[in-house]
Design a protein around this motif. Structure first.
Motif, PDB file in Angstrom:
ATOM      1  N   SER A 319       2.108  -3.267   9.156  1.00  0.00           N
ATOM      2  CA  SER A 319       3.158  -2.302   8.858  1.00  0.00           C
ATOM      3  C   SER A 319       4.276  -2.361   9.902  1.00  0.00           C
ATOM      4  CB  SER A 319       2.575  -0.892   8.807  1.00  0.00           C
ATOM      5  OG  SER A 319       3.583   0.066   8.578  1.00  0.00           O
ATOM      6  N   ASN A 320       3.909  -2.552  11.166  1.00  0.00           N
ATOM      7  CA  ASN A 320       4.916  -2.637  12.229  1.00  0.00           C
ATOM      8  C   ASN A 320       5.796  -3.872  12.060  1.00  0.00           C
ATOM      9  OD1 ASN A 320       3.875  -0.306  13.336  1.00  0.00           O
ATOM     10  ND2 ASN A 320       2.613  -1.387  14.844  1.00  0.00           N
ATOM     11  N   TYR A 321       5.174  -5.028  11.820  1.00  0.00           N
ATOM     12  CA  TYR A 321       5.958  -6.256  11.642  1.00  0.00           C
ATOM     13  C   TYR A 321       6.802  -6.197  10.365  1.00  0.00           C
ATOM     14  CZ  TYR A 321       3.642  -8.591  15.526  1.00  0.00           C
ATOM     15  OH  TYR A 321       3.209  -8.941  16.779  1.00  0.00           O
ATOM     16  N   TYR A 322       6.282  -5.542   9.340  1.00  0.00           N
ATOM     17  CA  TYR A 322       7.054  -5.355   8.118  1.00  0.00           C
ATOM     18  C   TYR A 322       8.309  -4.534   8.402  1.00  0.00           C
ATOM     19  CZ  TYR A 322       8.114  -4.100   3.261  1.00  0.00           C
ATOM     20  OH  TYR A 322       8.736  -3.920   2.050  1.00  0.00           O
ATOM     21  N   SER A 323       8.162  -3.486   9.197  1.00  0.00           N
ATOM     22  CA  SER A 323       9.313  -2.650   9.560  1.00  0.00           C
ATOM     23  C   SER A 323      10.324  -3.433  10.383  1.00  0.00           C
ATOM     24  CB  SER A 323       8.849  -1.421  10.340  1.00  0.00           C
ATOM     25  OG  SER A 323       7.975  -0.623   9.569  1.00  0.00           O
ATOM     26  N   TYR A 324       9.843  -4.281  11.303  1.00  0.00           N
ATOM     27  CA  TYR A 324      10.762  -5.093  12.118  1.00  0.00           C
ATOM     28  C   TYR A 324      11.549  -6.072  11.242  1.00  0.00           C
ATOM     29  CZ  TYR A 324       7.619  -3.459  15.825  1.00  0.00           C
ATOM     30  OH  TYR A 324       6.865  -2.696  16.665  1.00  0.00           O
ATOM     31  N   GLY A 325      10.848  -6.732  10.321  1.00  0.00           N
ATOM     32  CA  GLY A 325      11.530  -7.685   9.442  1.00  0.00           C
ATOM     33  C   GLY A 325      12.524  -7.010   8.517  1.00  0.00           C
ATOM     34  N   ARG A 326      12.129  -5.872   7.963  1.00  0.00           N
ATOM     35  CA  ARG A 326      13.039  -5.138   7.091  1.00  0.00           C
ATOM     36  C   ARG A 326      14.277  -4.668   7.848  1.00  0.00           C
ATOM     37  NH1 ARG A 326      10.373  -0.189   4.108  1.00  0.00           N
ATOM     38  NH2 ARG A 326      10.011   0.407   6.282  1.00  0.00           N
ATOM     39  N   ALA A 327      14.081  -4.172   9.055  1.00  0.00           N
ATOM     40  CA  ALA A 327      15.220  -3.721   9.866  1.00  0.00           C
ATOM     41  C   ALA A 327      16.175  -4.877  10.167  1.00  0.00           C
ATOM     42  CB  ALA A 327      14.721  -3.085  11.156  1.00  0.00           C
TER      43      ALA A 327
END
Length: 400
Positions: A319-327
């Protein structure tokens, strides 16, 4: 039996002022007598079921206009103080860094690109005007996001101010999609429907890019206002428009223009592949390059927008890496637009080369002119050719 009688600190008694809400015990906290039509706030409880809670946050309960408490209390902001709470906070902090960094890079690139299109008169045409408006919409949306996030994080913004910022943020974000739609429509008319290219003027494109999103967001705003008026629960200090049930009002049109743009792009690529494959004119080359830009930017815009609506719900590493990529993808959209429509644009590069050559020629002329008519301290010519001519003229009388 009334539950309020079970707590000694919250005795049931009639309020001294008629029409006020009386003391009430909701099994967790005591809500003291309050005047009608107000939302009462008090610090969260210190402990519940063996867990300590953050007392810096507030719980709230609404006292209705008829002097009766609302049927429930709002404890959404009362969070338990857990030992592993630092990891989610760090991930949110890192995500905000990605957003701020990406939006800042995009803003700088977009401002430089727009300045190039405005400064050079050789680049002023309908096609580049559409590019400029697209980049201006990204400048406004990126700046509004930074402003909204900064004010919410560092300053206490009242509900009206937050509603205004949210309105403009939604509007400028929607203009990104409609100006990208204008890019696809313009290229579709040039390549596919060539007989209608003179029928659509700049003002029509301006209305599509700026006007239609404004109408949609105004409808969305009115829907939110009606919902806020009908709701019994009135909270202060919260931005009630950040997430509402009416998001589909502007999400639907955004998805629709993405789908239409994909249809435009497929037809454009078909014409370029089948009919204009053997053509090598400058105009055809320009169409191919514009199509390549759309081929990258439209899926990029669509994929990142879908990422904002879906994603993992459980916290964790993924979830954290997903948020970083989306940002990163969301915040760097403006940078990608500036790259494809300005910095790697052959027309822009040729204009730069042309002006650079002219600047060098003008500088050489000024330099040669100044060298031709300047002398050193002893009044001898500075250039070598003039020195030769000077020495020859001095020897001529002796040679006669």
């Amino acid at each position: 039996m009334n539950n309020s009688t079970n707590n000694n600190n919250c005795p049931t008694e009639k309020p001294t002022n008629p029409g006020w809400c009386p003391n009430h015990w909701d099994q967790l906290m005591c809500w003291k007598t309050s005047k009608p039509d107000v939302t009462v706030f008090q610090p969260c409880f210190t402990e519940l079921n063996g867990l300590r809670y953050d007392t810096s946050q507030n719980a709230s309960r609404y006292c209705k206009a008829d002097g009766v408490w609302n049927s429930f209390s709002d404890y959404m902001k009362c969070k338990a103080l857990e030992t592993n709470e630092m990891l989610p906070d760090e991930s949110i902090l890192y995500t905000s860094y990605f957003y701020y960094g990406g939006y800042t890079i995009s803003l700088v690139a977009l401002v430089v690109a727009v300045s190039i299109f405005v400064y050079f008169k050789d680049l002023r045409c309908l096609r580049n005007t559409i590019h400029t408006n697209l980049m201006c919409s990204y400048i406004l949306s990126d700046f509004t996001w930074i402003l909204t996030s900064t004010l919410q994080e560092w300053l206490a913004v009242n509900n009206n101010g937050c509603l205004l910022l949210t309105f403009f943020l939604r509007y400028f974000t929607l203009t990104n999609f409609f100006w990208m739609f204008v890019e696809g429509l313009y290229l579709y008319i040039l390549v596919v429907e060539t007989f209608t290219r003179e029928n659509i003027k700049l003002r029509v494109y301006m209305f599509i890019g700026w006007g239609i999103p404004l109408v949609i967001i105004i409808i969305w705003g009115f829907a939110n206002m009606i919902t806020s008026f009908e709701s019994e629960k009135k909270e202060e200090g919260t931005c009630t428009w950040m997430s509402t049930v009416h998001e589909w009002i502007y999400q639907g049109p955004a998805i629709l223009v993405l789908v239409v743009n994909l249809i435009f792009l497929s037809k454009i690529m078909w014409v370029l592949i089948t009919k204009l494959r053997s053509a090598n004119s400058a105009e055809t080359q320009q169409y191919r390059k514009a199509s390549k830009a759309l081929l990258v930017l439209i899926p990029l815009l669509g994929v990142t927008y879908i990422l904002t609506m879906v994603g993992p719900t459980e916290p964790g590493t993924f979830s954290n890496y997903y948020s970083y990529g989306r940002a990163t993808l969301l915040s760097m959209q403006g940078f990608m637009v500036a790259i494809f429509y300005c910095f790697v644009n052959s027309e822009v590069k040729n204009t730069f080369k042309h002006h650079l050559v002219r600047w060098n020629d003008a500088r050489n002329l000024r330099t040669s002119g100044s060298r031709r008519f300047t002398y050193s301290k002893d009044w001898s010519p500075n250039t070598r050719s003039d020195s030769v001519r000077w020495s020859m003229t001095r020897r001529l009388p002796s040679q006669v």
